[in-house]
Scaffold this motif. Structure first.
Motif, PDB file in Angstrom:
ATOM      1  N   PHE A   1      40.156 -74.974  27.885  1.00  0.00           N
ATOM      2  CA  PHE A   1      38.861 -74.303  27.844  1.00  0.00           C
ATOM      3  C   PHE A   1      38.295 -73.934  29.218  1.00  0.00           C
ATOM      4  N   PRO A   2      38.327 -74.809  30.224  1.00  0.00           N
ATOM      5  CA  PRO A   2      37.786 -74.402  31.528  1.00  0.00           C
ATOM      6  C   PRO A   2      38.473 -73.153  32.101  1.00  0.00           C
ATOM      7  N   ASP A   3      39.790 -73.087  31.983  1.00  0.00           N
ATOM      8  CA  ASP A   3      40.518 -71.911  32.470  1.00  0.00           C
ATOM      9  C   ASP A   3      40.245 -70.691  31.594  1.00  0.00           C
ATOM     10  N   PHE A   4      40.153 -70.921  30.287  1.00  0.00           N
ATOM     11  CA  PHE A   4      39.819 -69.826  29.367  1.00  0.00           C
ATOM     12  C   PHE A   4      38.445 -69.254  29.705  1.00  0.00           C
ATOM     13  N   LYS A   5      37.481 -70.140  29.915  1.00  0.00           N
ATOM     14  CA  LYS A   5      36.117 -69.724  30.215  1.00  0.00           C
ATOM     15  C   LYS A   5      36.082 -68.835  31.464  1.00  0.00           C
ATOM     16  N   ALA A   6      36.768 -69.255  32.503  1.00  0.00           N
ATOM     17  CA  ALA A   6      36.801 -68.472  33.743  1.00  0.00           C
ATOM     18  C   ALA A   6      37.466 -67.115  33.523  1.00  0.00           C
ATOM     19  N   ALA A   7      38.577 -67.110  32.795  1.00  0.00           N
ATOM     20  CA  ALA A   7      39.297 -65.857  32.546  1.00  0.00           C
ATOM     21  C   ALA A   7      38.490 -64.915  31.656  1.00  0.00           C
ATOM     22  N   TYR A   8      37.820 -65.457  30.655  1.00  0.00           N
ATOM     23  CA  TYR A   8      37.015 -64.632  29.748  1.00  0.00           C
ATOM     24  C   TYR A   8      35.811 -64.041  30.487  1.00  0.00           C
ATOM     25  N   LYS A   9      35.158 -64.835  31.319  1.00  0.00           N
ATOM     26  CA  LYS A   9      34.045 -64.306  32.118  1.00  0.00           C
ATOM     27  C   LYS A   9      34.538 -63.162  33.011  1.00  0.00           C
ATOM     28  N   GLU A  10      35.711 -63.341  33.581  1.00  0.00           N
ATOM     29  CA  GLU A  10      36.305 -62.291  34.422  1.00  0.00           C
ATOM     30  C   GLU A  10      36.496 -61.016  33.605  1.00  0.00           C
ATOM     31  N   GLU A  11      37.013 -61.164  32.390  1.00  0.00           N
ATOM     32  CA  GLU A  11      37.185 -60.001  31.508  1.00  0.00           C
ATOM     33  C   GLU A  11      35.846 -59.328  31.203  1.00  0.00           C
ATOM     34  N   LEU A  12      34.866 -60.128  30.866  1.00  0.00           N
ATOM     35  CA  LEU A  12      33.563 -59.587  30.487  1.00  0.00           C
ATOM     36  C   LEU A  12      32.880 -58.845  31.631  1.00  0.00           C
ATOM     37  N   LEU A  13      32.966 -59.400  32.816  1.00  0.00           N
ATOM     38  CA  LEU A  13      32.199 -58.873  33.944  1.00  0.00           C
ATOM     39  C   LEU A  13      32.925 -57.812  34.754  1.00  0.00           C
ATOM     40  N   HIS A  14      34.168 -57.510  34.388  1.00  0.00           N
ATOM     41  CA  HIS A  14      34.921 -56.508  35.136  1.00  0.00           C
ATOM     42  C   HIS A  14      35.490 -55.414  34.239  1.00  0.00           C
ATOM     43  N   ASP A  15      34.844 -55.201  33.095  1.00  0.00           N
ATOM     44  CA  ASP A  15      35.270 -54.155  32.167  1.00  0.00           C
ATOM     45  C   ASP A  15      34.022 -53.349  31.794  1.00  0.00           C
ATOM     46  N   ASP A  16      34.041 -52.061  32.101  1.00  0.00           N
ATOM     47  CA  ASP A  16      32.854 -51.226  31.886  1.00  0.00           C
ATOM     48  C   ASP A  16      32.394 -51.189  30.432  1.00  0.00           C
ATOM     49  N   GLU A  17      33.344 -51.124  29.493  1.00  0.00           N
ATOM     50  CA  GLU A  17      32.973 -51.081  28.076  1.00  0.00           C
ATOM     51  C   GLU A  17      32.300 -52.391  27.666  1.00  0.00           C
ATOM     52  N   LYS A  18      32.864 -53.504  28.116  1.00  0.00           N
ATOM     53  CA  LYS A  18      32.286 -54.807  27.783  1.00  0.00           C
ATOM     54  C   LYS A  18      30.895 -54.957  28.423  1.00  0.00           C
TER      55      LYS A  18
ATOM     56  N   LYS B   1      28.793 -52.633  29.184  1.00  0.00           N
ATOM     57  CA  LYS B   1      27.842 -51.758  28.478  1.00  0.00           C
ATOM     58  C   LYS B   1      27.325 -52.449  27.218  1.00  0.00           C
ATOM     59  N   LYS B   2      28.232 -53.034  26.440  1.00  0.00           N
ATOM     60  CA  LYS B   2      27.831 -53.727  25.212  1.00  0.00           C
ATOM     61  C   LYS B   2      26.990 -54.966  25.532  1.00  0.00           C
ATOM     62  N   LEU B   3      27.357 -55.705  26.572  1.00  0.00           N
ATOM     63  CA  LEU B   3      26.567 -56.877  26.976  1.00  0.00           C
ATOM     64  C   LEU B   3      25.146 -56.461  27.343  1.00  0.00           C
ATOM     65  N   ALA B   4      25.013 -55.362  28.075  1.00  0.00           N
ATOM     66  CA  ALA B   4      23.682 -54.876  28.461  1.00  0.00           C
ATOM     67  C   ALA B   4      22.871 -54.484  27.231  1.00  0.00           C
ATOM     68  N   GLU B   5      23.521 -53.864  26.242  1.00  0.00           N
ATOM     69  CA  GLU B   5      22.826 -53.499  24.995  1.00  0.00           C
ATOM     70  C   GLU B   5      22.310 -54.747  24.281  1.00  0.00           C
ATOM     71  N   LEU B   6      23.150 -55.770  24.207  1.00  0.00           N
ATOM     72  CA  LEU B   6      22.737 -57.007  23.537  1.00  0.00           C
ATOM     73  C   LEU B   6      21.646 -57.729  24.313  1.00  0.00           C
ATOM     74  N   GLN B   7      21.720 -57.705  25.630  1.00  0.00           N
ATOM     75  CA  GLN B   7      20.657 -58.308  26.445  1.00  0.00           C
ATOM     76  C   GLN B   7      19.336 -57.602  26.174  1.00  0.00           C
ATOM     77  N   ALA B   8      19.368 -56.288  26.100  1.00  0.00           N
ATOM     78  CA  ALA B   8      18.147 -55.529  25.839  1.00  0.00           C
ATOM     79  C   ALA B   8      17.592 -55.853  24.452  1.00  0.00           C
ATOM     80  N   LEU B   9      18.464 -55.968  23.474  1.00  0.00           N
ATOM     81  CA  LEU B   9      18.041 -56.312  22.109  1.00  0.00           C
ATOM     82  C   LEU B   9      17.344 -57.659  22.060  1.00  0.00           C
ATOM     83  N   GLN B  10      17.904 -58.625  22.770  1.00  0.00           N
ATOM     84  CA  GLN B  10      17.357 -59.984  22.672  1.00  0.00           C
ATOM     85  C   GLN B  10      16.030 -60.141  23.399  1.00  0.00           C
ATOM     86  N   LYS B  11      15.616 -59.127  24.133  1.00  0.00           N
ATOM     87  CA  LYS B  11      14.281 -59.190  24.747  1.00  0.00           C
ATOM     88  C   LYS B  11      13.192 -59.029  23.694  1.00  0.00           C
ATOM     89  N   ASP B  12      13.523 -58.308  22.612  1.00  0.00           N
ATOM     90  CA  ASP B  12      12.543 -58.016  21.567  1.00  0.00           C
ATOM     91  C   ASP B  12      12.720 -58.846  20.301  1.00  0.00           C
TER      92      ASP B  12
END
Length: 120
Positions: A60-77, A79-90
């Motif tokens: 899990f620790p290595d998975f967590k680091a690798a998954y965060k890397e995937e999430l934060l270095h992929d434009d499509e991901k 974009k979707k993260l930003a949409e969800l962040q905006a949704l959760q404000k309301d």
């Protein structure tokens, strides 16, 4: 507002925007019973990372680091993260997942990333 995690197989009275964050549809759950607002396949771990992790708590620790890397270095991901962040404000955001292990799964990592500042 807030973000909570929930196994899709568990009943909850929580109200909010319900997002399935698994790549594969959960077995035994009908689309009606899932009561989803969205299925966010684009922010799931890549198939190769999922297969490597294989729900092994020791990895899990290595998975967590690798998954965060995937999430934060992929434009499509990002974009979707930003949409969800905006949704959760309301409204309350409920991230739904199927994994049995509540302490070692990708939804935990996803929640942590959504609660942090995303790169511009």
């Amino acid at each position: 507002m807030s973000i909570t995690l929930q196994r899709i197989y568990e009943k909850s009275g929580e109200e909010g925007y319900r997002v399935l964050v698994d790549l594969v549809w959960p077995r035994g759950i009908s689309k009606k019973d899932a009561n989803l607002d969205e299925w966010a396949k684009e922010i799931t771990p890549t198939p190769s990372l999922r297969k490597w992790f294989n729900h092994d708590p020791e990895k899990f620790p290595d998975f967590k680091a690798a998954y965060k890397e995937e999430l934060l270095h992929d434009d499509e991901k990002l974009k979707k993260l930003a949409e969800l962040q905006a949704l959760q404000k309301d409204q309350h955001l409920i991230l739904l997942y199927a994994a049995k292990d509540k302490e070692h799964n990708h939804a935990l990592v996803l929640k942590e990333v959504l609660e942090s500042k995303l790169p511009e």
